[in-house]
Scaffold this motif. Structure first.
Motif, PDB file in Angstrom:
ATOM      1  N   LYS A  88       0.476  -1.355  -0.001  1.00 33.18           N
ATOM      2  CA  LYS A  88      -0.112  -0.113   0.100  1.00 33.18           C
ATOM      3  C   LYS A  88       0.980   1.221  -0.435  1.00 33.18           C
ATOM      4  N   GLY A  89       0.619   2.102  -0.914  1.00 34.10           N
ATOM      5  CA  GLY A  89       0.773   3.588  -0.461  1.00 34.10           C
ATOM      6  C   GLY A  89       2.375   3.513  -1.882  1.00 34.10           C
ATOM      7  N   LEU A  90       2.259   3.411  -2.355  1.00 32.62           N
ATOM      8  CA  LEU A  90       2.916   2.789  -3.767  1.00 32.62           C
ATOM      9  C   LEU A  90       3.103   3.817  -4.506  1.00 32.62           C
ATOM     10  N   HIS A  91       4.395   4.142  -4.927  1.00 26.19           N
ATOM     11  CA  HIS A  91       4.927   5.595  -5.700  1.00 26.19           C
ATOM     12  C   HIS A  91       5.764   5.438  -6.611  1.00 26.19           C
ATOM     13  N   ILE A  92       5.507   6.245  -7.708  1.00 28.67           N
ATOM     14  CA  ILE A  92       6.625   5.989  -9.006  1.00 28.67           C
ATOM     15  C   ILE A  92       6.822   7.348  -9.348  1.00 28.67           C
ATOM     16  N   GLY A  93       8.117   6.857 -10.023  1.00 25.68           N
ATOM     17  CA  GLY A  93       8.869   8.303 -10.307  1.00 25.68           C
ATOM     18  C   GLY A  93       9.148   8.033 -11.817  1.00 25.68           C
ATOM     19  N   ILE A  94      10.034   8.846 -12.630  1.00 28.28           N
ATOM     20  CA  ILE A  94      10.634   8.023 -13.537  1.00 28.28           C
ATOM     21  C   ILE A  94      11.943   8.317 -14.145  1.00 28.28           C
ATOM     22  N   ASN A  95      13.060   7.560 -13.830  1.00 29.62           N
ATOM     23  CA  ASN A  95      14.590   7.994 -14.308  1.00 29.62           C
ATOM     24  C   ASN A  95      15.262   7.860 -14.904  1.00 29.62           C
ATOM     25  N   TYR A  96      15.874   8.641 -15.469  1.00 31.39           N
ATOM     26  CA  TYR A  96      16.561   8.590 -17.153  1.00 31.39           C
ATOM     27  C   TYR A  96      18.338   8.685 -16.391  1.00 31.39           C
ATOM     28  N   PRO A  97      19.214   7.427 -16.569  1.00 31.80           N
ATOM     29  CA  PRO A  97      20.058   7.235 -16.206  1.00 31.80           C
ATOM     30  C   PRO A  97      21.029   8.004 -16.973  1.00 31.80           C
ATOM     31  N   LYS A  98      22.635   7.871 -16.159  1.00 28.10           N
ATOM     32  CA  LYS A  98      23.488   9.119 -16.679  1.00 28.10           C
ATOM     33  C   LYS A  98      23.639   8.202 -17.881  1.00 28.10           C
ATOM     34  N   LYS A  99      24.850   9.155 -19.052  1.00 32.75           N
ATOM     35  CA  LYS A  99      24.715   7.889 -20.211  1.00 32.75           C
ATOM     36  C   LYS A  99      26.098   8.332 -20.335  1.00 32.75           C
ATOM     37  N   GLU A 100      26.946   7.628 -21.509  1.00 29.73           N
ATOM     38  CA  GLU A 100      28.517   7.452 -21.393  1.00 29.73           C
ATOM     39  C   GLU A 100      28.339   7.424 -23.373  1.00 29.73           C
ATOM     40  N   TYR A 137      22.502  14.738 -24.163  1.00 28.99           N
ATOM     41  CA  TYR A 137      22.269  14.700 -22.718  1.00 28.99           C
ATOM     42  C   TYR A 137      22.856  13.441 -21.488  1.00 28.99           C
ATOM     43  N   ASP A 138      23.941  13.834 -20.903  1.00 27.97           N
ATOM     44  CA  ASP A 138      24.738  12.785 -20.683  1.00 27.97           C
ATOM     45  C   ASP A 138      24.576  12.797 -18.774  1.00 27.97           C
ATOM     46  N   LYS A 139      23.600  13.645 -18.344  1.00 29.55           N
ATOM     47  CA  LYS A 139      23.442  13.392 -17.004  1.00 29.55           C
ATOM     48  C   LYS A 139      22.291  13.274 -16.473  1.00 29.55           C
ATOM     49  N   GLU A 140      21.740  12.075 -15.541  1.00 28.49           N
ATOM     50  CA  GLU A 140      21.024  11.621 -15.001  1.00 28.49           C
ATOM     51  C   GLU A 140      19.588  12.867 -14.124  1.00 28.49           C
ATOM     52  N   ILE A 141      18.427  12.361 -14.623  1.00 24.70           N
ATOM     53  CA  ILE A 141      17.642  12.871 -14.899  1.00 24.70           C
ATOM     54  C   ILE A 141      16.519  12.471 -13.774  1.00 24.70           C
ATOM     55  N   ASN A 142      16.203  12.738 -12.980  1.00 27.54           N
ATOM     56  CA  ASN A 142      14.748  12.098 -11.719  1.00 27.54           C
ATOM     57  C   ASN A 142      13.649  13.251 -11.880  1.00 27.54           C
ATOM     58  N   SER A 143      12.696  12.247 -11.880  1.00 29.73           N
ATOM     59  CA  SER A 143      11.430  12.901 -11.513  1.00 29.73           C
ATOM     60  C   SER A 143      10.264  13.319 -10.132  1.00 29.73           C
ATOM     61  N   ASN A 144       9.841  13.790 -10.537  1.00 29.50           N
ATOM     62  CA  ASN A 144       9.066  13.843  -8.927  1.00 29.50           C
ATOM     63  C   ASN A 144       8.555  11.935  -8.760  1.00 29.50           C
ATOM     64  N   LYS A 145       7.675  11.621  -8.296  1.00 31.16           N
ATOM     65  CA  LYS A 145       6.739  10.447  -8.017  1.00 31.16           C
ATOM     66  C   LYS A 145       5.588  11.924  -7.320  1.00 31.16           C
ATOM     67  N   VAL A 146       4.663  10.322  -8.110  1.00 28.86           N
ATOM     68  CA  VAL A 146       3.402  10.288  -7.733  1.00 28.86           C
ATOM     69  C   VAL A 146       2.808   9.046  -7.123  1.00 28.86           C
ATOM     70  N   PRO A 147       1.301   8.173  -6.667  1.00 29.25           N
ATOM     71  CA  PRO A 147       0.838   7.494  -6.006  1.00 29.25           C
ATOM     72  C   PRO A 147       0.532   6.669  -7.048  1.00 29.25           C
ATOM     73  N   LEU A 148       0.856   5.823  -6.986  1.00 30.95           N
ATOM     74  CA  LEU A 148       0.625   4.746  -8.319  1.00 30.95           C
ATOM     75  C   LEU A 148      -1.112   3.909  -7.682  1.00 30.95           C
ATOM     76  N   ILE A 149      -2.268   3.749  -8.289  1.00 29.66           N
ATOM     77  CA  ILE A 149      -3.427   3.141  -8.182  1.00 29.66           C
ATOM     78  C   ILE A 149      -3.387   2.162  -8.487  1.00 29.66           C
ATOM     79  N   LEU A 150      -3.359   0.658  -7.744  1.00 24.59           N
ATOM     80  CA  LEU A 150      -3.586  -0.319  -8.132  1.00 24.59           C
ATOM     81  C   LEU A 150      -5.081  -0.836  -8.504  1.00 24.59           C
ATOM     82  N   GLU A 151      -5.305  -1.829  -9.499  1.00 27.47           N
ATOM     83  CA  GLU A 151      -6.163  -2.489  -9.625  1.00 27.47           C
ATOM     84  C   GLU A 151      -7.221  -3.490  -7.899  1.00 27.47           C
TER      85      GLU A 151
END
Length: 217
Positions: free
Chosen positions: A165-177, A201-215
């Protein structure tokens, strides 16, 4: 006279610092949804807040969502963005499979998916990548599935998510070589990107996180 000189010096100082301040800004990922449901799409806003034009090697896998689960690590890290799942204690959840690596199983469906990626990879052009000019923002959709059936013998699933319960999801763009660009993109595509004034663009990016609604089962 001294007041005028001081004001002029201050104006020059502020303006000379402005480009440096702009260059320190990054590319930003923002999930615009208030919450995300399983078997839906994430609305992701990508904003270039730098003074340069960049390309992000994020390949559109809407039609073949299975691809991101079978790619070799280096290629997945270069071409894909990751969905990051956490709970209220900030524990991260991983994907797992029970049956995708059974050596005694001849999985012709998996072989077809693998061949599909090989064909797609050699044909990648600049149009398949995300191009962001300085100051530009775009919106993309990211498929959201907690259970993926790749073939009769191969399934991927987020570990133990049904019990959470209380799962959240975000998006990660990994650092690039940067060296991997010449390994995974053909010379024609790299030349086209350079001619248009885009760099990786080779730097890491992390988004905000939002609640994940399960079925509900």
């Amino acid at each position: 006279m001294k007041t005028i000189l001081r004001a002029s010096f201050l104006f020059f100082l502020l303006n000379s610092c402005a480009p440096k301040k702009e260059m320190n800004k990054n590319i930003e990922f923002i999930i615009t949804d208030k919450s995300i449901a399983d078997n839906s799409f994430i609305n992701l806003k990508i904003s270039n807040k730098t003074a340069s034009n960049y390309y992000l090697p994020i390949i559109n896998l809407f039609e073949n969502k299975e691809l991101e689960f079978i790619l070799p690590f280096e290629e997945k890290n270069f071409f894909c963005i990751y969905k990051v799942f956490t709970n209220n204690t900030t524990k991260e959840f991983n994907w797992y499979t029970k049956n995708c690596f059974a050596e005694h199983v001849i999985d012709t469906e998996m072989e077809k998916v693998d061949e599909l990626w090989k064909q797609k990879k050699v044909a990648i052009t600049s149009k398949d990548l995300i191009l962001l000019k300085s100051g530009e923002s775009i919106k993309i959709k990211v498929r959201m599935n907690l259970y993926i059936k790749i073939s009769k013998y191969c399934n991927w699933e987020l570990e133990n998510y049904r019990n959470e319960k209380g799962l959240h999801i975000g998006i990660n763009y990994p650092k690039k070589e940067k060296e991997l660009a010449t390994k995974f993109l053909n010379l024609k595509t790299l030349y086209s990107l350079k001619q248009m004034g885009y760099e990786l663009y080779d730097k890491e990016i992390n988004s905000n996180k939002v609640p994940l609604i399960l079925e509900k089962e």
